[in-house]
Scaffold this motif. Structure first.
Motif, PDB file in Angstrom:
ATOM      1  N   CYS A  66       1.382   0.845   0.453  1.00  0.00           N
ATOM      2  CA  CYS A  66       1.267   0.384   1.832  1.00  0.00           C
ATOM      3  C   CYS A  66       2.626   0.563   2.486  1.00  0.00           C
ATOM      4  CB  CYS A  66       0.788  -1.058   1.913  1.00  0.00           C
ATOM      5  SG  CYS A  66       1.908  -2.252   1.168  1.00  0.00           S
ATOM      6  N   HIS A  67       2.668   0.323   3.784  1.00  0.00           N
ATOM      7  CA  HIS A  67       3.877   0.557   4.570  1.00  0.00           C
ATOM      8  C   HIS A  67       4.188  -0.682   5.401  1.00  0.00           C
ATOM      9  CE1 HIS A  67       2.957   4.623   3.353  1.00  0.00           C
ATOM     10  NE2 HIS A  67       1.773   4.509   3.938  1.00  0.00           N
ATOM     11  N   ASP A  68       5.466  -0.928   5.636  1.00  0.00           N
ATOM     12  CA  ASP A  68       5.888  -2.059   6.455  1.00  0.00           C
ATOM     13  C   ASP A  68       6.213  -1.646   7.889  1.00  0.00           C
ATOM     14  OD1 ASP A  68       5.675  -3.575   4.168  1.00  0.00           O
ATOM     15  OD2 ASP A  68       7.822  -3.958   3.952  1.00  0.00           O
ATOM     16  N   GLN A  69       6.703  -0.425   8.074  1.00  0.00           N
ATOM     17  CA  GLN A  69       7.226  -0.006   9.368  1.00  0.00           C
ATOM     18  C   GLN A  69       6.314   0.957  10.129  1.00  0.00           C
ATOM     19  OE1 GLN A  69      11.276   1.431   8.886  1.00  0.00           O
ATOM     20  NE2 GLN A  69      11.495   0.164   7.068  1.00  0.00           N
ATOM     21  N   ASN A  70       5.261   1.436   9.495  1.00  0.00           N
ATOM     22  CA  ASN A  70       4.394   2.433  10.114  1.00  0.00           C
ATOM     23  C   ASN A  70       2.920   2.113   9.894  1.00  0.00           C
ATOM     24  OD1 ASN A  70       6.114   4.872  11.095  1.00  0.00           O
ATOM     25  ND2 ASN A  70       6.989   4.301   9.113  1.00  0.00           N
ATOM     26  N   ILE A  71       2.123   2.560  10.840  1.00  0.00           N
ATOM     27  CA  ILE A  71       0.668   2.588  10.720  1.00  0.00           C
ATOM     28  C   ILE A  71       0.308   4.039  10.434  1.00  0.00           C
ATOM     29  CG2 ILE A  71      -1.513   2.283  11.965  1.00  0.00           C
ATOM     30  CD1 ILE A  71       0.095   0.301  13.815  1.00  0.00           C
ATOM     31  N   ASP A  72      -0.587   4.275   9.504  1.00  0.00           N
ATOM     32  CA  ASP A  72      -1.072   5.630   9.224  1.00  0.00           C
ATOM     33  C   ASP A  72      -2.362   5.895   9.978  1.00  0.00           C
ATOM     34  OD1 ASP A  72       0.928   6.109   7.368  1.00  0.00           O
ATOM     35  OD2 ASP A  72      -0.419   6.241   5.639  1.00  0.00           O
ATOM     36  N   ILE A  73      -2.417   7.015  10.676  1.00  0.00           N
ATOM     37  CA  ILE A  73      -3.694   7.557  11.136  1.00  0.00           C
ATOM     38  C   ILE A  73      -3.914   8.792  10.276  1.00  0.00           C
ATOM     39  CG2 ILE A  73      -4.990   8.609  13.026  1.00  0.00           C
ATOM     40  CD1 ILE A  73      -3.204   7.043  14.979  1.00  0.00           C
ATOM     41  N   GLN A  74      -4.925   8.740   9.416  1.00  0.00           N
ATOM     42  CA  GLN A  74      -5.204   9.865   8.520  1.00  0.00           C
ATOM     43  C   GLN A  74      -6.488  10.539   8.979  1.00  0.00           C
ATOM     44  OE1 GLN A  74      -4.360   9.638   4.420  1.00  0.00           O
ATOM     45  NE2 GLN A  74      -2.861   7.990   4.647  1.00  0.00           N
TER      46      GLN A  74
END
Length: 150
Positions: A66-74
């Protein structure tokens, strides 16, 4: 987490100031002819084009993240591509320390569920969504847009 098709993307534009730019990029470019690599399309928006051999569930969840600073659009250019998923609040077995430089936190936990994206579908993975991707057979081509939270 959100799963949908590009035709419905405008419904999500209000969730983040850069979502409209991200979805405009996906709808206004010839995605099939993009070469693998990464580049910035606007401040706070990084595109990563990935083309590679699909892997097994067991291999993929070694990178359960998972990520703390980004949102993923896949976004799936060609699929199907299967993802592993679990809510972050249920993950209790960290796999190493958080990397601020790479914005990634890994877990040893097992996924709660698996879901599949078909060609033309996308998912939005927020910091609370622990995920692993690239599960499938054959070549999977996709785009990951990193949307900076702040």
């Amino acid at each position: 987490m959100i799963i949908d098709i590009l035709n419905n993307a405008k419904r999500y534009s209000g969730l983040h100031p850069n979502f409209k730019k991200a979805f405009d990029y996906l709808s206004q470019n010839d995605l099939n002819n993009l070469e693998p690599g990464s580049f910035e399309i606007a401040e706070g928006l990084k595109v990563i084009v990935i083309s590679g051999e699909g892997t097994t569930r067991e291999e993929s969840i070694k990178g359960f993240e998972c990520h703390d600073q980004n949102i993923d659009i896949q976004y799936s250019i060609n699929g199907p591509e299967t993802f592993a998923w679990k809510p972050r609040e249920k993950c209790v077995n960290p796999n190493g320390e958080y990397s601020d430089e790479k914005d990634v936190r890994f877990f040893h936990d097992k996924p709660d569920t698996f879901f599949e994206l078909q060609e033309g579908q996308f998912c939005i993975l927020f910091p609370e969504d622990v995920h692993a991707a690239m599960i499938g057979e054959g070549i999977i081509k996709k785009i990951v847009i990193k949307v900076k939270i702040k």
